[in-house]
Design a protein around this motif. Structure first.
Motif, short mmCIF file in Angstrom:
data_model
loop_
_atom_site.label_atom_id
_atom_site.label_comp_id
_atom_site.label_asym_id
_atom_site.label_seq_id
_atom_site.Cartn_x
_atom_site.Cartn_y
_atom_site.Cartn_z
N ALA A 122 0.83 -1.21 0.00
CA ALA A 122 0.00 0.00 0.00
C ALA A 122 0.86 1.26 0.00
O ALA A 122 0.58 2.21 -0.75
CB ALA A 122 -0.94 0.00 1.20
N SER A 123 1.91 1.29 0.82
CA SER A 123 2.75 2.49 0.86
C SER A 123 3.51 2.67 -0.45
O SER A 123 3.61 3.79 -0.97
CB SER A 123 3.70 2.46 2.05
OG SER A 123 4.64 1.41 1.94
N ALA A 124 4.01 1.59 -1.02
CA ALA A 124 4.72 1.69 -2.30
C ALA A 124 3.78 2.12 -3.42
O ALA A 124 4.12 2.98 -4.24
CB ALA A 124 5.38 0.35 -2.64
N ALA A 125 2.58 1.55 -3.45
CA ALA A 125 1.61 1.89 -4.50
C ALA A 125 1.17 3.35 -4.38
O ALA A 125 1.04 4.05 -5.39
CB ALA A 125 0.40 0.96 -4.42
N GLN A 126 0.91 3.81 -3.16
CA GLN A 126 0.53 5.21 -2.99
C GLN A 126 1.66 6.16 -3.36
O GLN A 126 1.41 7.23 -3.93
CB GLN A 126 0.09 5.46 -1.55
CG GLN A 126 -1.22 4.81 -1.19
CD GLN A 126 -1.56 5.07 0.25
OE1 GLN A 126 -2.24 6.04 0.54
NE2 GLN A 126 -1.05 4.22 1.14
N THR A 127 2.89 5.77 -3.07
CA THR A 127 4.03 6.60 -3.46
C THR A 127 4.13 6.67 -4.97
O THR A 127 4.35 7.74 -5.54
CB THR A 127 5.33 6.05 -2.83
OG1 THR A 127 5.18 6.02 -1.41
CG2 THR A 127 6.53 6.90 -3.21
N ALA A 128 3.95 5.53 -5.65
CA ALA A 128 3.97 5.52 -7.12
C ALA A 128 2.81 6.34 -7.68
O ALA A 128 2.97 7.06 -8.68
CB ALA A 128 3.90 4.08 -7.64
N GLN A 129 1.65 6.28 -7.03
CA GLN A 129 0.50 7.06 -7.48
C GLN A 129 0.77 8.56 -7.35
O GLN A 129 0.47 9.34 -8.26
CB GLN A 129 -0.75 6.67 -6.68
CG GLN A 129 -2.03 7.33 -7.14
CD GLN A 129 -2.44 6.86 -8.53
OE1 GLN A 129 -1.75 7.10 -9.51
NE2 GLN A 129 -3.58 6.21 -8.61
N ALA A 130 1.37 8.96 -6.24
CA ALA A 130 1.71 10.38 -6.05
C ALA A 130 2.77 10.81 -7.06
O ALA A 130 2.66 11.89 -7.66
CB ALA A 130 2.19 10.62 -4.62
N ALA A 131 3.78 9.98 -7.28
CA ALA A 131 4.85 10.32 -8.22
C ALA A 131 4.34 10.46 -9.65
O ALA A 131 4.80 11.31 -10.41
CB ALA A 131 5.95 9.26 -8.17
N SER A 132 3.36 9.64 -10.00
CA SER A 132 2.82 9.65 -11.37
C SER A 132 1.62 10.58 -11.51
O SER A 132 0.98 10.62 -12.56
CB SER A 132 2.43 8.23 -11.79
OG SER A 132 1.33 7.77 -11.02
N HIS A 133 1.31 11.31 -10.45
CA HIS A 133 0.20 12.27 -10.45
C HIS A 133 -1.13 11.63 -10.85
O HIS A 133 -1.86 12.16 -11.67
CB HIS A 133 0.53 13.48 -11.31
CG HIS A 133 1.70 14.25 -10.77
ND1 HIS A 133 1.56 15.22 -9.81
CD2 HIS A 133 3.02 14.14 -11.02
CE1 HIS A 133 2.77 15.69 -9.49
NE2 HIS A 133 3.66 15.04 -10.21
N GLY A 134 -1.40 10.46 -10.23
CA GLY A 134 -2.68 9.80 -10.44
C GLY A 134 -2.76 8.86 -11.61
O GLY A 134 -3.85 8.43 -11.97
N ASN A 135 -1.63 8.49 -12.18
CA ASN A 135 -1.63 7.62 -13.36
C ASN A 135 -1.14 6.21 -13.10
O ASN A 135 -0.78 5.49 -14.02
CB ASN A 135 -0.78 8.26 -14.47
CG ASN A 135 -1.44 9.48 -15.04
OD1 ASN A 135 -2.63 9.48 -15.34
ND2 ASN A 135 -0.67 10.55 -15.17
N PHE A 136 -1.13 5.78 -11.83
CA PHE A 136 -0.62 4.45 -11.47
C PHE A 136 -1.77 3.48 -11.24
O PHE A 136 -2.80 3.83 -10.66
CB PHE A 136 0.23 4.53 -10.20
CG PHE A 136 0.68 3.20 -9.69
CD1 PHE A 136 1.69 2.50 -10.33
CD2 PHE A 136 0.08 2.63 -8.58
CE1 PHE A 136 2.10 1.25 -9.86
CE2 PHE A 136 0.48 1.39 -8.09
CZ PHE A 136 1.49 0.71 -8.75
N SER A 137 -1.59 2.23 -11.67
CA SER A 137 -2.52 1.13 -11.40
C SER A 137 -1.72 -0.04 -10.83
O SER A 137 -0.64 -0.36 -11.33
CB SER A 137 -3.22 0.68 -12.68
OG SER A 137 -3.99 1.71 -13.24
N LEU A 138 -2.27 -0.65 -9.80
CA LEU A 138 -1.61 -1.77 -9.13
C LEU A 138 -2.22 -3.08 -9.58
O LEU A 138 -3.39 -3.36 -9.33
CB LEU A 138 -1.76 -1.63 -7.61
CG LEU A 138 -1.19 -2.76 -6.75
CD1 LEU A 138 0.32 -2.87 -6.92
CD2 LEU A 138 -1.57 -2.53 -5.28
N GLY A 139 -1.43 -3.90 -10.26
CA GLY A 139 -1.84 -5.25 -10.63
C GLY A 139 -1.19 -6.24 -9.69
O GLY A 139 0.03 -6.24 -9.54
N LEU A 140 -2.00 -7.04 -9.03
CA LEU A 140 -1.51 -8.04 -8.06
C LEU A 140 -1.78 -9.45 -8.56
O LEU A 140 -2.70 -9.66 -9.36
CB LEU A 140 -2.22 -7.88 -6.72
CG LEU A 140 -1.92 -6.63 -5.92
CD1 LEU A 140 -2.82 -6.59 -4.69
CD2 LEU A 140 -0.46 -6.59 -5.51
#
Length: 160
Positions: A77-95
């Protein structure tokens, strides 16, 4: 899941991150609007997605896929949220459930009940992403941190 292009840093690249960013930039310049990164043992897909998303504004970045083992969902969750913030809302998490034999060989461990563990993993993630809190005690996982679990700019995170 948006259609896109899967990229892999070249094994002969001088710098894997620079190579992945160059590939993503070239794809974006040619009209590709989504790239996907597979988790491997040689690079971290979530971190790389965040770096690419920051370097190529407007490009959708995602993981396809990150295995739930051996990561705790709070770390995902912390890594995904960091990626989401870095990409300005353009990140999707596939698990995904991962490759059991490669994981056993690499980590020297096996994880029981993959579907049950995935269910618990997703329960923790959804709680963090949807409510900004988590207090979960399951059969396989517990998550009840005293510290904040959200990253400003890091939500929402689409989960596939």
């Amino acid at each position: 899941m948006p259609t896109g292009l899967v990229i892999h840093p070249r094994p002969d690249a001088v710098n894997a991150v620079d190579d992945a960013i160059a590939q993503a930039t070239a794809a974006y310049d040619r009209g590709v609007r989504q790239i996907w990164l597979a988790q491997r043992f040689d690079h971290d897909a979530i971190a790389l997605a965040g770096l690419i998303g920051a370097a190529v504004p407007g490009l959708g970045v995602g993981t396809s896929v990150v295995p739930i083992n051996p990561r705790h969902p709070l770390l995902v969750a912390s890594a995904a949220q960091t990626a989401q913030a870095a990409s300005h809302g353009n990140f999707s998490l596939g698990l995904g459930l991962g490759g059991h034999e490669p994981e056993r060989l690499a980590f020297g461990a096996t994880w029981p009940d993959p579907v049950g563990r995935l269910r618990e993993h997703l329960t923790v993630l959804r709680s963090v992403f949807d409510t900004a809190t988590v207090d979960y005690h399951g059969e396989y996982l517990s998550a009840a941190p005293e510290w904040p679990v959200t990253v400003p700019g890091g939500t929402p995170v689409p989960v596939y």
